[in-house]
Scaffold this active site. Sequence first.
Site: not given
Ligand SMILES: NC(=O)c1ccc[n+]([C@@H]2O[C@H](COP(=O)([O-])OP(=O)(O)OC[C@H]3O[C@@H](n4cnc5c(N)ncnc54)[C@H](OP(=O)(O)O)[C@@H]3O)[C@@H](O)[C@H]2O)c1
Length: 255
Positions: A141, A154
């Site tokens: 991130s 985080y």
């Molecule tokens: N959104 C942002 O602004 C942002 C910025 C920088 C980095 N990121 C990173 O991008 C990645 C995706 O995030 P997102 O924003 O798309 O969030 P999101 O929509 O909440 O997606 C998170 C995904 O991870 C899965 N997950 C969570 N806990 C898990 C576990 N214990 N085992 C397996 N799967 C798990 C969830 O599925 P289930 O709940 O069904 O398991 C979901 O598919 C993350 O690593 C996040 O830190 C996001």
Amino acid sequence: MSQSAKQQTVWITGASSGIGFSLTKQYLDAGWRVFASARSQGELTALIETHHNLAFVPFDVAQSQQVEKVRELLSEFTDHLDCAVLNAGTCEYLDMTEDHPDWNMMDRVMSVNFFGLVNSVDVCLPLLKKAPRGHLVGVSSQAVQAAFPQAEAYGASKAAARYFLSSLRVDLKPFNIDVTCLLPGFVDTPLTQKNTFPMPFLMSSDEAAKRMFRALASRPYEFAFPKRLSTMLWAGRHFPKWWLGMLAPKENTKD
Ligand SMILES: NC(=O)c1ccc[n+]([C@@H]2O[C@H](COP(=O)([O-])OP(=O)(O)OC[C@H]3O[C@@H](n4cnc5c(N)ncnc54)[C@H](OP(=O)(O)O)[C@@H]3O)[C@@H](O)[C@H]2O)c1
């Protein structure tokens, strides 16, 4: 699930919503065969019905005892992986106004964002080694570029992930595996929809996935986006007093 001779294979974790779901659509549109993991199918359910090149492989990345089973499931579908995008993640914020903040959060967040990444590498490494030139991608991130409030858990988990990937890059070079660390800025997903603070340069998950997919073609060591946020965080890193003054609330004054 069928496979044509030259079809590329990718495993995507955290594929049931947000960035992972959008990436799944990107790879399918580009003709890849996609193995999508999460704890639940979520948004993938409808996509699976219409795409024979997509299979769901359930995996809770925080559960190391699931590693072998998940590797077996993947191996039933394919004898190698060209790419693995290890994207599963979670976010929680510590509250320092409490005398006893929820320190267990460190464990919860590290279990998914860091040890979950390690477990995922454990799953896919043997399959990546069997590809002509494997590509291991982890999602960190932009939060690691400068301190953010309440991001003790985080930010630390994502900084650990970034270092882990940079070290793997060295050790996996002899195996012809490239390692990329992605550093997204603010993306509109269920993870950020609960945020109450301003999120500069927020973009949709489809736009983020499009940029990631395009960037991954050249297998960069790291890809941070959007650049405008990187510049802002560069300033925060190099002018820490200014950054602190901008982000931190004023000190408590005691009467
Ligand atoms: N959104 C942002 O602004 C942002 C910025 C920088 C980095 N990121 C990173 O991008 C990645 C995706 O995030 P997102 O924003 O798309 O969030 P999101 O929509 O909440 O997606 C998170 C995904 O991870 C899965 N997950 C969570 N806990 C898990 C576990 N214990 N085992 C397996 N799967 C798990 C969830 O599925 P289930 O709940 O069904 O398991 C979901 O598919 C993350 O690593 C996040 O830190 C996001």
